[in-house]
Design a protein around this motif. Structure first.
Motif, mmCIF file in Angstrom:
data_model
loop_
_atom_site.group_PDB
_atom_site.id
_atom_site.type_symbol
_atom_site.label_atom_id
_atom_site.label_comp_id
_atom_site.label_asym_id
_atom_site.label_seq_id
_atom_site.Cartn_x
_atom_site.Cartn_y
_atom_site.Cartn_z
ATOM 1 N N ILE A 139 36.349 46.628 39.335
ATOM 2 C CA ILE A 139 37.247 46.631 38.183
ATOM 3 C C ILE A 139 38.683 46.801 38.666
ATOM 4 C CG2 ILE A 139 37.821 47.740 35.992
ATOM 5 C CD1 ILE A 139 34.929 48.717 35.871
ATOM 6 N N HIS A 140 39.530 45.883 38.258
ATOM 7 C CA HIS A 140 40.957 45.973 38.554
ATOM 8 C C HIS A 140 41.652 46.480 37.298
ATOM 9 C CE1 HIS A 140 44.755 44.692 40.575
ATOM 10 N NE2 HIS A 140 45.169 44.747 39.318
ATOM 11 N N ASN A 162 27.182 51.663 42.021
ATOM 12 C CA ASN A 162 27.399 50.227 42.237
ATOM 13 C C ASN A 162 28.648 49.714 41.530
ATOM 14 O OD1 ASN A 162 26.188 50.683 39.755
ATOM 15 N ND2 ASN A 162 24.996 48.791 39.785
ATOM 16 N N MET A 163 29.570 50.612 41.195
ATOM 17 C CA MET A 163 30.867 50.227 40.639
ATOM 18 C C MET A 163 31.977 50.743 41.545
ATOM 19 S SD MET A 163 30.794 50.779 36.517
ATOM 20 C CE MET A 163 29.470 50.129 35.492
ATOM 21 N N LEU A 164 33.067 49.996 41.622
ATOM 22 C CA LEU A 164 34.228 50.456 42.356
ATOM 23 C C LEU A 164 35.487 49.946 41.695
ATOM 24 C CD1 LEU A 164 34.910 48.316 45.506
ATOM 25 C CD2 LEU A 164 33.029 47.761 43.991
ATOM 26 N N LEU A 165 36.561 50.667 41.907
ATOM 27 C CA LEU A 165 37.863 50.223 41.458
ATOM 28 C C LEU A 165 38.493 49.350 42.537
ATOM 29 C CD1 LEU A 165 39.259 53.516 39.896
ATOM 30 C CD2 LEU A 165 38.446 51.496 38.672
ATOM 31 N N SER A 166 39.257 48.363 42.110
ATOM 32 C CA SER A 166 39.907 47.482 43.065
ATOM 33 C C SER A 166 40.812 48.286 43.986
ATOM 34 C CB SER A 166 40.741 46.433 42.323
ATOM 35 O OG SER A 166 41.558 45.720 43.225
ATOM 36 N N PRO A 167 40.744 48.029 45.296
ATOM 37 C CA PRO A 167 41.622 48.737 46.223
ATOM 38 C C PRO A 167 43.069 48.310 46.097
ATOM 39 C CG PRO A 167 40.380 47.049 47.377
ATOM 40 C CD PRO A 167 39.830 47.110 45.980
ATOM 41 N N ARG A 168 43.313 47.203 45.394
ATOM 42 C CA ARG A 168 44.680 46.714 45.203
ATOM 43 C C ARG A 168 45.023 46.800 43.729
ATOM 44 N NH1 ARG A 168 46.040 41.457 48.713
ATOM 45 N NH2 ARG A 168 48.070 42.076 47.907
ATOM 46 N N SER A 169 45.394 48.000 43.290
ATOM 47 C CA SER A 169 45.765 48.171 41.902
ATOM 48 C C SER A 169 47.167 47.636 41.682
ATOM 49 C CB SER A 169 45.706 49.653 41.516
ATOM 50 O OG SER A 169 46.603 50.403 42.309
ATOM 51 N N GLY A 170 47.510 47.394 40.437
ATOM 52 C CA GLY A 170 48.830 46.869 40.124
ATOM 53 C C GLY A 170 48.756 45.988 38.904
ATOM 54 N N ALA A 182 44.523 39.889 42.092
ATOM 55 C CA ALA A 182 43.556 40.879 41.623
ATOM 56 C C ALA A 182 42.131 40.435 41.944
ATOM 57 C CB ALA A 182 43.725 41.103 40.121
ATOM 58 N N ASP A 183 41.822 39.160 41.694
ATOM 59 C CA ASP A 183 40.494 38.639 42.022
ATOM 60 C C ASP A 183 40.226 38.707 43.518
ATOM 61 O OD1 ASP A 183 40.167 38.105 39.350
ATOM 62 O OD2 ASP A 183 39.612 36.010 39.607
ATOM 63 N N LEU A 184 41.202 38.288 44.308
ATOM 64 C CA LEU A 184 41.011 38.278 45.759
ATOM 65 C C LEU A 184 40.881 39.685 46.317
ATOM 66 C CD1 LEU A 184 43.549 35.445 46.631
ATOM 67 C CD2 LEU A 184 41.066 35.332 46.920
ATOM 68 N N GLY A 185 41.605 40.650 45.742
ATOM 69 C CA GLY A 185 41.463 42.029 46.189
ATOM 70 C C GLY A 185 40.056 42.546 45.978
ATOM 71 N N CYS A 186 39.475 42.251 44.827
ATOM 72 C CA CYS A 186 38.098 42.663 44.578
ATOM 73 C C CYS A 186 37.125 41.910 45.481
ATOM 74 C CB CYS A 186 37.739 42.439 43.109
ATOM 75 S SG CYS A 186 38.065 43.860 42.036
ATOM 76 N N ALA A 189 36.786 43.598 48.764
ATOM 77 C CA ALA A 189 35.977 44.808 48.681
ATOM 78 C C ALA A 189 34.493 44.482 48.534
ATOM 79 C CB ALA A 189 36.449 45.670 47.510
ATOM 80 N N LEU A 190 34.178 43.437 47.780
ATOM 81 C CA LEU A 190 32.782 43.077 47.528
ATOM 82 C C LEU A 190 32.138 42.353 48.704
ATOM 83 C CD1 LEU A 190 33.164 41.803 43.857
ATOM 84 C CD2 LEU A 190 31.992 43.894 44.574
ATOM 85 N N ALA A 191 32.940 41.808 49.612
ATOM 86 C CA ALA A 191 32.400 41.008 50.712
ATOM 87 C C ALA A 191 31.829 41.848 51.841
ATOM 88 C CB ALA A 191 33.486 40.081 51.261
#
Length: 443
Positions: A139-140, A162-170, A182-186, A189-191
């Motif tokens: 989630i961003h 199994n949930m995480l916040l995006s490491p690149r908030s903004g 935002a999509d690429l930041g998640c 993390a998911l990769a």
């Protein structure tokens, strides 16, 4: 230890869970031992499930009630509930499903990327509807989201491994470079290898599923197992021959994507630029390709100066012949998102029954028949602040369909209260649709 991250989740959840529970908990839920069951409620007060059934059938059953529901009585929301003591009580109170409901679903994990800016109540109902323990969620949270809503999202995420916040908030606007980042930041993390999933889907916090998790899995496995879904065409559509119902409209001049005062440069590597949807279903191998391939990186840098790069980036890269899972000759195929656009009135839909925001419909109760008949996986967009009844009725219908198809014993806390009439109504509809001599309606 969770493969997602190590964090003091229980402490955060305990500290912030009170706010989430009081602000967002499904008002139809009740605690054991609190006396006789109450009728189902939404933020605006009590209403029977007959109302939802009538709205799904397209009957103008209760316009006065729907209008009344636009003026919620906020003080009535948590008055009947006690604050939770831990994450377990929080997730049970919110009616999250905690086990895979079939072997097919358990063996086919999905990843979700969700951008959130407003409408916290819709986000929580969305998460509850799409949640499955075998899936993973990133989630961003937009930096412009209200502080209390940010805290509520953090509390809820902390209660799930199994949930995480995006490491690149903004900031993550509905479109633009920040949305793409935002999509690429998640995705980064998911990769991670520890996270197992097959395909990733992106959503915004004002989406809601039309299909169940089992139906989404079956759709991907049966038609797109090793392929990406990025609806789009080679040139911006400017006539009916290049569009399909529901396809986003764009002016014919590609230079409109350049920022004011800029000239649109030639794309890198002599790429043919495609125009398409910002929403997708991507294979894991394609995500890994996007994060490492030189052409993808150069395309990202080239698109940074464009107004809506997310509508070009995914569609363009998915037409490369040597990338994993690409569909070089695809057009608008892929039923990902149902949207009522103003320019499609009279062609793709019969008009918005709610109101338009930037030429996209924010659904009203009268849009429910159109939504549930759509072949798409998700619908956009919903506002609980203007029409809480719409997403509440969809959530109740969605949960009933999910539990009816479950292949495991159903836990009592997975059910919403007072489902009897609604469940019988849906069963009657299904019998009517599949009677001999009748053609089944695709749901």
């Amino acid at each position: 230890m969770s493969p997602l991250r190590a964090r003091p989740g229980l402490l955060v959840c305990a500290a912030l869970g009170v706010f989430v529970f009081l602000y967002l908990r499904d008002p139809t839920a009740e605690e054991p031992g609190e006396g006789p069951p109450r009728p189902p409620v939404v933020e605006c007060g009590y209403y029977p499930d007959e109302l939802c059934s009538a709205l799904f059938a397209g009957k103008e059953a209760a316009p006065q009630v729907a209008k009344f529901c636009k003026n919620p009585q906020g003080s009535e929301i948590g008055a009947h509930f006690h604050a939770p003591g831990n994450c377990s009580r929080l997730t049970r109170g919110l009616r999250f499903i905690t086990r895979p409901l079939s072997a097919e679903e358990g063996n086919f994990s999905l990843a979700y990327i969700i951008t959130f800016r407003k409408e916290l109540a819709v986000l929580v109902q969305l998460l509850r509807a799409i949640y499955a323990p075998q899936n993973v969620y990133c989630i961003h949270v937009d930096e412009k989201a209200p502080r209390k809503q940010k805290a509520a999202v953090q509390a809820l995420v902390s209660c799930f491994e199994n949930m995480l916040l995006s490491p690149r908030s903004g900031e993550a606007a509905a479109s633009g470079p920040t949305r793409l980042q935002a999509d690429l930041g998640c995705m980064r993390a998911l990769a991670r290898p520890a996270l197992r999933w097959s395909h990733v889907l992106n959503l915004c916090g004002q989406d809601f599923p039309i299909k169940t998790n089992k139906e989404i899995v079956h759709y991907i496995r049966s038609r797109w197992r090793d392929k990406n879904i990025t609806p789009g065409v080679a040139q911006p559509p400017n006539n009916g021959s290049t569009t399909s119902p529901g396809a986003p409209e764009a002016p014919p001049d590609a230079s409109v994507y350049a920022a004011p005062g800029q000239t649109l440069k030639e794309p890198p590597h002599n790429l043919t630029v495609y125009f398409g949807s910002a929403y997708y279903v991507l294979t894991r191998k394609f995500v890994e390709f996007v994060l490492t391939d030189t052409r993808a990186k150069d395309m990202l840098q080239w698109s940074a100066g464009l107004r809506s790069p997310e509508r070009l980036y995914w569609a363009t890269l998915n037409r490369l012949k040597d990338a994993p899972g690409t569909t070089p000759h695809a057009g608008w195929e892929g039923d990902v998102r149902a949207v009522k656009r103003r320019n499609e009135e009279g062609k793709g839909h019969d008009g918005c029954k709610g109101h338009y925001v930037q030429d996209s419909c924010v659904y009203g109760p009268g849009d429910l028949p159109w939504i549930i008949q759509s072949p798409s996986l998700f619908a956009n967009q919903f506002e609980a602040s203007s029409d809480p009844l719409v997403v509440t009725c969809l959530a109740r219908r969605h949960r009933l369909r999910v539990l009816r198809a479950a292949e495991v014993p159903v836990e009592p806390h997975w059910r919403f209260d007072q489902e009897g009439h609604f469940d019988m109504k849906l069963s009657a509809e299904r019998r009517q649709q599949t009677r001999p001599g009748k053609r089944a309606v695709r749901k």
